[in-house]
Design a protein around this motif. Structure first.
Motif, short mmCIF file in Angstrom:
data_model
loop_
_atom_site.label_atom_id
_atom_site.label_comp_id
_atom_site.label_asym_id
_atom_site.label_seq_id
_atom_site.Cartn_x
_atom_site.Cartn_y
_atom_site.Cartn_z
N PRO A 217 6.28 -2.04 12.71
CA PRO A 217 7.67 -2.47 12.55
C PRO A 217 7.72 -3.97 12.26
N LEU A 218 8.57 -4.36 11.35
CA LEU A 218 8.73 -5.77 11.03
C LEU A 218 9.63 -6.42 12.06
N ASP A 219 9.12 -7.46 12.71
CA ASP A 219 9.85 -8.19 13.75
C ASP A 219 10.32 -7.27 14.87
N GLY A 220 9.52 -6.22 15.15
CA GLY A 220 9.83 -5.31 16.24
C GLY A 220 10.94 -4.32 15.93
N ASN A 221 11.44 -4.29 14.72
CA ASN A 221 12.54 -3.41 14.35
C ASN A 221 11.98 -2.06 13.90
N GLU A 222 12.12 -1.03 14.73
CA GLU A 222 11.57 0.29 14.43
C GLU A 222 12.27 0.96 13.25
N ASP A 223 13.39 0.41 12.83
CA ASP A 223 14.09 0.93 11.65
C ASP A 223 13.61 0.27 10.36
N ASN A 224 12.67 -0.65 10.50
CA ASN A 224 12.14 -1.34 9.32
C ASN A 224 10.61 -1.31 9.38
N ILE A 225 10.05 -0.15 9.03
CA ILE A 225 8.61 0.05 9.12
C ILE A 225 7.94 -0.33 7.79
N LYS A 226 6.91 -1.14 7.88
CA LYS A 226 6.06 -1.47 6.74
C LYS A 226 4.67 -0.88 6.99
N TRP A 227 3.93 -0.72 5.93
CA TRP A 227 2.55 -0.27 6.05
C TRP A 227 1.61 -1.40 5.68
N VAL A 228 0.53 -1.52 6.43
CA VAL A 228 -0.46 -2.56 6.23
C VAL A 228 -1.77 -1.91 5.82
N LEU A 229 -2.31 -2.33 4.70
CA LEU A 229 -3.63 -1.90 4.23
C LEU A 229 -4.59 -3.06 4.39
N VAL A 248 0.64 -5.81 2.49
CA VAL A 248 1.80 -5.21 3.15
C VAL A 248 2.60 -4.47 2.10
N GLY A 249 3.01 -3.23 2.42
CA GLY A 249 3.76 -2.47 1.45
C GLY A 249 4.32 -1.18 2.02
N HIS A 250 4.24 -0.11 1.21
CA HIS A 250 4.85 1.17 1.54
C HIS A 250 3.85 2.29 1.31
N PHE A 251 3.86 3.27 2.21
CA PHE A 251 3.04 4.46 2.05
C PHE A 251 3.93 5.68 2.24
#
Length: 498
Positions: A217-229, A248-251
């Motif tokens: 989660p970005l800045d702890g916001n579970e409604d804003n999930i990013k994916w890290v490779l 950092v991106g989307h999966f």
């Protein structure tokens, strides 16, 4: 044959980092939390203290600080070496390796096939399973389960994906020389279907190895999930040799898409600071994360060494330690998502003393009380007119490791040219640096010093530097300094660790 120890080389054995008793280790593998225990597997030479005879060593911990070395978990044999990989808890026994009431642990690893194998010359992915909690393993009789007929297809990280496309296993591996991450899916861990590829991108100055893919989660916001490779490479690191980078991106369950890349294809030496590095030091490599950690925490650990000189560091009978375990999170920095890393550390409650200072105005070089061979140093600096200011650790007058901040250049620098024993390899004595900014006007450093290493977490872990050092055991002094002007140490705390 295992090397014979000497008083000097054994004096470098770490106190707060894991190292084998009398053998070689490198990449962490199979990291998993299971039944109340953290399992650290790793590349291991059971027969000596240089690279070779690759097998999976094994250590366990309940607190990520104190590790117990276990017997070799998965051993090499006449047909294969056991290269890097991962372990999953097959909760619903999709593989069929478990019993009626036992969900197995399944290891997915790279087989490096030898001359006695019909797959000689290839790297392919194989399975082993355990029904006793990860202490004994059985190799799957139909290995390999995924073979691209490639000599450099390796390092599978497997996790359970659940999303709009369903629930299934995902494997993230690499074609090392192609600078490409390849993704596959499976329902049973045995039969794999190709999904997509990523790369080349950003740092491509060496082979790509040991990838990982996970949501945060970005800045702890579970409604804003990013994916890290994450993907490690050697050579091509920002200060030479081995290093790890991330995207950092989307999966979406099939394809990883980076939000942005700096360069595609060839690495651009002029843009190294723009790449996203897991660690800017010389000695943090092959970092991957633990599976199955409670509360969704993302914990990583890396090999604390560098392939430039890894076989030659002056220790015996052991060689190579692991880093501290780090909890990683994703935070906004100048409007962009960036990793923040904090060491998993709790005060052991038995330190031998703490010395604290406040409001030190520094002009020149000033020793302070409280130095130790193993300690935690927490410092906050306020810049003044000095061109450079910082600390010298593990010193004795003739030697020391300098950790300096250069505000005009926006750099954090570690100078280990006078750190002790540096002549065992021509690339070891170095001055390494990382970009470092202080938006709030102060520089915060948290430094873990051990018998043969220093791990630096700056600005709340948004910049990290990990470096091996080999000082004289009696070199334990700490000094603060400011060059060509003044600076203020608003707070300094030195805690000796057992």
């Amino acid at each position: 044959m295992t090397a014979v120890s000497s008083p000097v080389s054994e004096a470098f054995r770490p106190a707060i980092h894991y190292a084998c008793k009398n053998t070689w280790l490198n990449d962490p593998n199979g990291l998993i939390f299971h039944d109340g225990t953290y399992h650290l597997y790793y590349q291991n030479n059971p027969f000596g203290n240089i690279w070779g005879n690759m097998s999976w060593g094994h250590a366990t911990s309940t607190d990520l600080l104190n590790w117990i070395e276990q017997p070799v978990a998965i051993a090499c044999d006449e047909s294969e070496d056991i290269f890097s990989g991962s372990i999953v808890w097959d909760q619903y026994n999709t593989s069929g390796f478990g019993g009626q009431h036992t969900a197995p642990l399944v290891a997915i690893y790279t087989s490096l096939f030898k001359k006695d194998s019909p797959h000689y010359g290839r790297q392919a992915q194989s399975l082993a399973w355990s029904t006793d909690g990860g202490y004994s393993w059985t190799k799957y009789h139909e290995n390999p389960v995924l073979d691209r007929k490639s000599a450099n297809f390796r390092d599978p990280k497997v996790f359970r994906y659940s999303g709009p496309r369903g629930s299934y296993w995902v494997m993230v591996a690499v074609e090392a020389h192609d600078h490409t991450v390849v993704l596959y899916r499976s329902d049973d861990l045995k039969t794999w279907e190709y999904l997509s590829s990523f790369g080349p991108a950003n740092a491509t100055g060496g082979v790509w190895e040991c990838p990982d893919l996970f949501p945060l989660p970005l800045d702890g916001n579970e409604d804003n999930i990013k994916w890290v490779l994450t993907v490690n490479l050697h050579p091509g690191g920002p200060n030479g040799g081995s290093a790890g980078q991330y995207f950092v991106g989307h999966f979406d369950g099939v394809t990883f898409t980076a939000a942005s890349t700096v360069t595609d294809g060839l690495q651009d030496p002029a843009r190294m600071d723009e790449y996203l590095w897991l660690d800017w030091g010389r000695d943090y490599y092959a970092a991957v994360s633990f599976n199955n950690v409670p509360d969704g925490r993302r914990l990583m650990i890396g090999w604390m060494n560098n392939w430039q000189y890894g076989n030659e560091i002056p220790t015996s009978p052991w060689r190579s330690p692991m880093s501290l375990v780090r909890e990683v999170s994703l935070v906004s920095s100048n409007g962009q998502p960036r990793l923040s890393q904090r060491p998993v550390w709790e005060d052991p409650g038995s330190d031998t003393g703490t010395v604290s200072y406040t409001g030190l105005d520094v002009d020149g070089f000033h020793p302070v009380e409280g130095g130790a061979a193993v300690q935690l140093i927490e410092a906050t600096f306020v810049p003044g007119s000095a061109e450079e200011f910082g600390l010298v650790i593990r010193g004795n007058g003739a030697e020391g490791t300098k950790i300096g901040i250069r505000p005009a250049d926006g750099r954090l620098a570690v100078d280990r040219t006078m750190s002790g024993n540096t002549d065992f390899h021509e690339t070891f004595p170095s001055i390494d640096s990382a970009p470092l900014q202080a938006p709030g006007g102060t520089y915060d450093l948290r430094i873990f010093v051990d018998h043969c290493s220093v791990e630096i977490f700056a600005q709340n872990g948004q910049v990290t530097m990990t470096e091996l050092i080999f000082p004289d055991p009696e070199s334990i002094s700490v000094s603060v300094y400011a060059s060509e002007g003044t600076a203020t140490v608003s707070s300094l705390k030195l805690t000796t660790l057992p």
